[in-house]
Design a protein around this motif. Structure first.
Motif, PDB file in Angstrom:
ATOM      1  N   MET A  89       9.856  22.567 -12.207  1.00 13.98           N
ATOM      2  CA  MET A  89       8.896  21.740 -11.699  1.00 13.98           C
ATOM      3  C   MET A  89       9.841  20.381 -11.397  1.00 13.98           C
ATOM      4  O   MET A  89       8.933  19.920 -11.837  1.00 13.98           O
ATOM      5  CB  MET A  89       7.636  21.841 -13.304  1.00 13.98           C
ATOM      6  CG  MET A  89       6.450  21.514 -12.905  1.00 13.98           C
ATOM      7  SD  MET A  89       5.511  22.125 -11.572  1.00 13.98           S
ATOM      8  CE  MET A  89       4.725  23.612 -11.754  1.00 13.98           C
ATOM      9  N   GLY A  90       9.926  20.020  -9.978  1.00 13.81           N
ATOM     10  CA  GLY A  90      10.997  18.809 -10.287  1.00 13.81           C
ATOM     11  C   GLY A  90       9.599  18.786  -9.398  1.00 13.81           C
ATOM     12  O   GLY A  90       8.577  18.516  -8.460  1.00 13.81           O
ATOM     13  N   HIS A  91       9.182  16.823  -9.161  1.00 16.85           N
ATOM     14  CA  HIS A  91       8.147  15.998  -8.607  1.00 16.85           C
ATOM     15  C   HIS A  91       8.918  14.783  -8.519  1.00 16.85           C
ATOM     16  O   HIS A  91      10.087  14.279  -9.053  1.00 16.85           O
ATOM     17  CB  HIS A  91       7.346  15.114  -9.727  1.00 16.85           C
ATOM     18  CG  HIS A  91       6.744  16.667  -9.867  1.00 16.85           C
ATOM     19  ND1 HIS A  91       5.895  17.705  -9.323  1.00 16.85           N
ATOM     20  CD2 HIS A  91       5.920  16.328 -11.473  1.00 16.85           C
ATOM     21  CE1 HIS A  91       5.420  18.368  -9.878  1.00 16.85           C
ATOM     22  NE2 HIS A  91       5.417  17.509 -11.178  1.00 16.85           N
ATOM     23  N   ASN A  92       8.424  14.373  -6.816  1.00 17.04           N
ATOM     24  CA  ASN A  92       9.093  13.345  -6.321  1.00 17.04           C
ATOM     25  C   ASN A  92       8.239  12.874  -5.437  1.00 17.04           C
ATOM     26  O   ASN A  92       7.605  13.332  -5.912  1.00 17.04           O
ATOM     27  CB  ASN A  92       9.831  13.026  -5.095  1.00 17.04           C
ATOM     28  CG  ASN A  92       9.699  14.154  -4.193  1.00 17.04           C
ATOM     29  OD1 ASN A  92       8.860  14.815  -3.703  1.00 17.04           O
ATOM     30  ND2 ASN A  92      11.029  14.438  -3.209  1.00 17.04           N
ATOM     31  N   ILE A 154       3.443  12.635  -0.717  1.00 11.32           N
ATOM     32  CA  ILE A 154       3.340  14.194  -0.945  1.00 11.32           C
ATOM     33  C   ILE A 154       4.597  14.150  -1.976  1.00 11.32           C
ATOM     34  O   ILE A 154       5.461  12.890  -2.066  1.00 11.32           O
ATOM     35  CB  ILE A 154       4.029  14.854   0.402  1.00 11.32           C
ATOM     36  CG1 ILE A 154       5.359  14.900   0.857  1.00 11.32           C
ATOM     37  CG2 ILE A 154       2.724  14.869   1.604  1.00 11.32           C
ATOM     38  CD1 ILE A 154       5.645  15.628   1.897  1.00 11.32           C
ATOM     39  N   CYS A 155       4.591  15.094  -2.971  1.00  8.07           N
ATOM     40  CA  CYS A 155       5.452  15.619  -3.422  1.00  8.07           C
ATOM     41  C   CYS A 155       6.285  16.663  -2.493  1.00  8.07           C
ATOM     42  O   CYS A 155       5.847  17.970  -2.194  1.00  8.07           O
ATOM     43  CB  CYS A 155       5.500  16.297  -4.892  1.00  8.07           C
ATOM     44  SG  CYS A 155       6.978  16.961  -5.885  1.00  8.07           S
ATOM     45  N   SER A 156       7.688  16.611  -2.160  1.00  8.13           N
ATOM     46  CA  SER A 156       8.803  17.067  -1.267  1.00  8.13           C
ATOM     47  C   SER A 156       8.962  18.658  -2.130  1.00  8.13           C
ATOM     48  O   SER A 156       9.826  19.401  -1.465  1.00  8.13           O
ATOM     49  CB  SER A 156       9.454  16.929  -0.282  1.00  8.13           C
ATOM     50  OG  SER A 156      10.146  16.046  -1.324  1.00  8.13           O
ATOM     51  N   PHE A 157       8.990  18.720  -3.169  1.00  5.99           N
ATOM     52  CA  PHE A 157      10.108  19.692  -4.281  1.00  5.99           C
ATOM     53  C   PHE A 157       8.750  21.254  -3.887  1.00  5.99           C
ATOM     54  O   PHE A 157       8.097  21.000  -3.221  1.00  5.99           O
ATOM     55  CB  PHE A 157       9.550  19.793  -5.909  1.00  5.99           C
ATOM     56  CG  PHE A 157      10.275  20.451  -6.819  1.00  5.99           C
ATOM     57  CD1 PHE A 157      11.364  20.285  -6.891  1.00  5.99           C
ATOM     58  CD2 PHE A 157       9.627  21.738  -6.818  1.00  5.99           C
ATOM     59  CE1 PHE A 157      12.147  21.330  -7.882  1.00  5.99           C
ATOM     60  CE2 PHE A 157      10.295  22.892  -7.553  1.00  5.99           C
ATOM     61  CZ  PHE A 157      11.568  22.480  -8.278  1.00  5.99           C
ATOM     62  N   PRO A 158      10.586  22.074  -2.902  1.00  6.29           N
ATOM     63  CA  PRO A 158       8.964  23.412  -2.731  1.00  6.29           C
ATOM     64  C   PRO A 158       7.764  23.852  -2.695  1.00  6.29           C
ATOM     65  O   PRO A 158       7.911  24.032  -4.361  1.00  6.29           O
ATOM     66  CB  PRO A 158      10.348  24.441  -3.240  1.00  6.29           C
ATOM     67  CG  PRO A 158      11.787  23.638  -2.862  1.00  6.29           C
ATOM     68  CD  PRO A 158      11.480  22.109  -4.104  1.00  6.29           C
ATOM     69  N   GLY A 159       7.119  24.322  -1.856  1.00  3.93           N
ATOM     70  CA  GLY A 159       5.732  24.470  -2.725  1.00  3.93           C
ATOM     71  C   GLY A 159       4.802  23.223  -2.867  1.00  3.93           C
ATOM     72  O   GLY A 159       3.265  23.761  -3.521  1.00  3.93           O
ATOM     73  N   HIS A 160       5.567  22.427  -3.453  1.00  2.00           N
ATOM     74  CA  HIS A 160       4.375  21.294  -3.898  1.00  2.00           C
ATOM     75  C   HIS A 160       3.381  20.537  -3.173  1.00  2.00           C
ATOM     76  O   HIS A 160       2.744  19.890  -3.660  1.00  2.00           O
ATOM     77  CB  HIS A 160       5.349  20.492  -5.077  1.00  2.00           C
ATOM     78  CG  HIS A 160       5.866  20.947  -6.291  1.00  2.00           C
ATOM     79  ND1 HIS A 160       5.943  20.041  -7.055  1.00  2.00           N
ATOM     80  CD2 HIS A 160       5.676  22.049  -6.813  1.00  2.00           C
ATOM     81  CE1 HIS A 160       6.802  21.094  -7.936  1.00  2.00           C
ATOM     82  NE2 HIS A 160       6.085  22.290  -7.842  1.00  2.00           N
ATOM     83  N   PHE A 161       3.820  20.234  -1.615  1.00  2.00           N
ATOM     84  CA  PHE A 161       3.586  19.278  -0.683  1.00  2.00           C
ATOM     85  C   PHE A 161       1.828  19.233  -0.747  1.00  2.00           C
ATOM     86  O   PHE A 161       0.645  18.524  -0.372  1.00  2.00           O
ATOM     87  CB  PHE A 161       4.366  19.273   0.403  1.00  2.00           C
ATOM     88  CG  PHE A 161       3.949  20.157   1.633  1.00  2.00           C
ATOM     89  CD1 PHE A 161       4.731  21.310   1.334  1.00  2.00           C
ATOM     90  CD2 PHE A 161       3.180  20.829   2.879  1.00  2.00           C
ATOM     91  CE1 PHE A 161       5.020  22.381   2.394  1.00  2.00           C
ATOM     92  CE2 PHE A 161       2.618  21.839   2.864  1.00  2.00           C
ATOM     93  CZ  PHE A 161       4.005  22.304   2.566  1.00  2.00           C
ATOM     94  N   ALA A 163      -0.672  20.864  -2.835  1.00  2.00           N
ATOM     95  CA  ALA A 163      -0.997  20.074  -3.988  1.00  2.00           C
ATOM     96  C   ALA A 163      -0.910  18.968  -4.155  1.00  2.00           C
ATOM     97  O   ALA A 163      -2.111  18.617  -4.784  1.00  2.00           O
ATOM     98  CB  ALA A 163      -1.019  21.271  -4.867  1.00  2.00           C
ATOM     99  N   MET A 164       0.277  18.399  -3.987  1.00  2.00           N
ATOM    100  CA  MET A 164       0.889  17.455  -4.484  1.00  2.00           C
ATOM    101  C   MET A 164       0.949  16.474  -3.105  1.00  2.00           C
ATOM    102  O   MET A 164       1.807  16.181  -3.238  1.00  2.00           O
ATOM    103  CB  MET A 164       1.567  17.302  -5.436  1.00  2.00           C
ATOM    104  CG  MET A 164       1.566  18.322  -6.195  1.00  2.00           C
ATOM    105  SD  MET A 164       3.183  18.047  -7.706  1.00  2.00           S
ATOM    106  CE  MET A 164       2.889  16.679  -8.378  1.00  2.00           C
ATOM    107  N   GLN A 165      -0.653  15.810  -2.938  1.00  2.00           N
ATOM    108  CA  GLN A 165      -0.403  14.391  -1.826  1.00  2.00           C
ATOM    109  C   GLN A 165      -1.344  14.043  -1.871  1.00  2.00           C
ATOM    110  O   GLN A 165      -2.665  14.148  -2.734  1.00  2.00           O
ATOM    111  CB  GLN A 165      -0.705  14.958  -0.550  1.00  2.00           C
ATOM    112  CG  GLN A 165      -1.941  16.578  -0.305  1.00  2.00           C
ATOM    113  CD  GLN A 165      -1.659  16.555   1.154  1.00  2.00           C
ATOM    114  OE1 GLN A 165      -1.967  16.140   2.504  1.00  2.00           O
ATOM    115  NE2 GLN A 165      -1.445  18.116   1.491  1.00  2.00           N
TER     116      GLN A 165
END
Ligand code: CO
Length: 173
Positions: A89-92, A154-161, A163-165
């Motif tokens: 569950m990494g985030h950037n 965005i969070c560019s961790f795989p699959g996150h962009f 929901a996380m934008q």
């Protein structure tokens, strides 16, 4: 005659007090301006602004929008308030140039694990980014706000962009 002299003396004293007060007020106004000068610009826009954005274990940012003013120094802290590891569950936090295809960027990011999920061949689309962090960690970056306009983060961790934008709005000075 004696009374006249007393009145003249009083009058002189009052005039002197008045002039002294006037001078000291002017001096204090000047020194206040000097003290304020490093903190605000001419238009009273703060020179710098700070945000803390949280990412959690449910693949969510807690902010959908950030607003800054052109030229401001932005300090952004990304805080992972979850407990899951950086691998699962990494985030950037990645600020993209206008016109970037988020779908394309997010897809390319999947194979860029060694570069904090910033695809090298699309790095010219990135204005600034944090490293990837896991639960309990936080990281701060400082950068100058880009020119006025609408940007996406965005969070560019795989699959996150998906929901996380959110929107990063730079207002004119
Ligand atoms: Co994420």
């Amino acid at each position: 005659m004696k009374n006249y002299r007393i009145y003249l003396l009083l009058f002189t004293v009052v005039i002197m007090m008045f002039s002294c007060t006037g001078v000291s007020e002017n001096q204090s106004e000047v020194s206040e301006d000097v003290e304020k000068a490093p903190l605000v610009t001419e238009e009273s826009v703060p020179v710098s602004v700070s945000f803390t954005i949280e990412g959690n274990d449910a693949m969510q940012f807690n902010l959908e929008e950030m607003r800054v003013v052109e030229g401001q120094t932005v300090t952004l802290t990304l805080k992972h308030v979850g407990e899951m590891s950086v691998e699962t569950m990494g985030h950037n936090w990645v600020l993209l140039k206008p016109g970037t295809d988020i779908q394309e960027f997010g897809t390319a990011a999947v194979s860029a694990k060694d570069n904090d999920y910033i695809p090298q061949d699309m790095i010219d689309q990135v204005i600034v980014n944090t490293k990837v962090i896991g639960g309990g960690e936080e990281i701060s970056i400082t950068f100058d706000a880009p020119k006025m306009g609408y940007y996406k983060f965005i969070c560019s961790f795989p699959g996150h962009f998906g929901a996380m934008q959110g929107d990063f709005i730079v207002e004119p000075k």
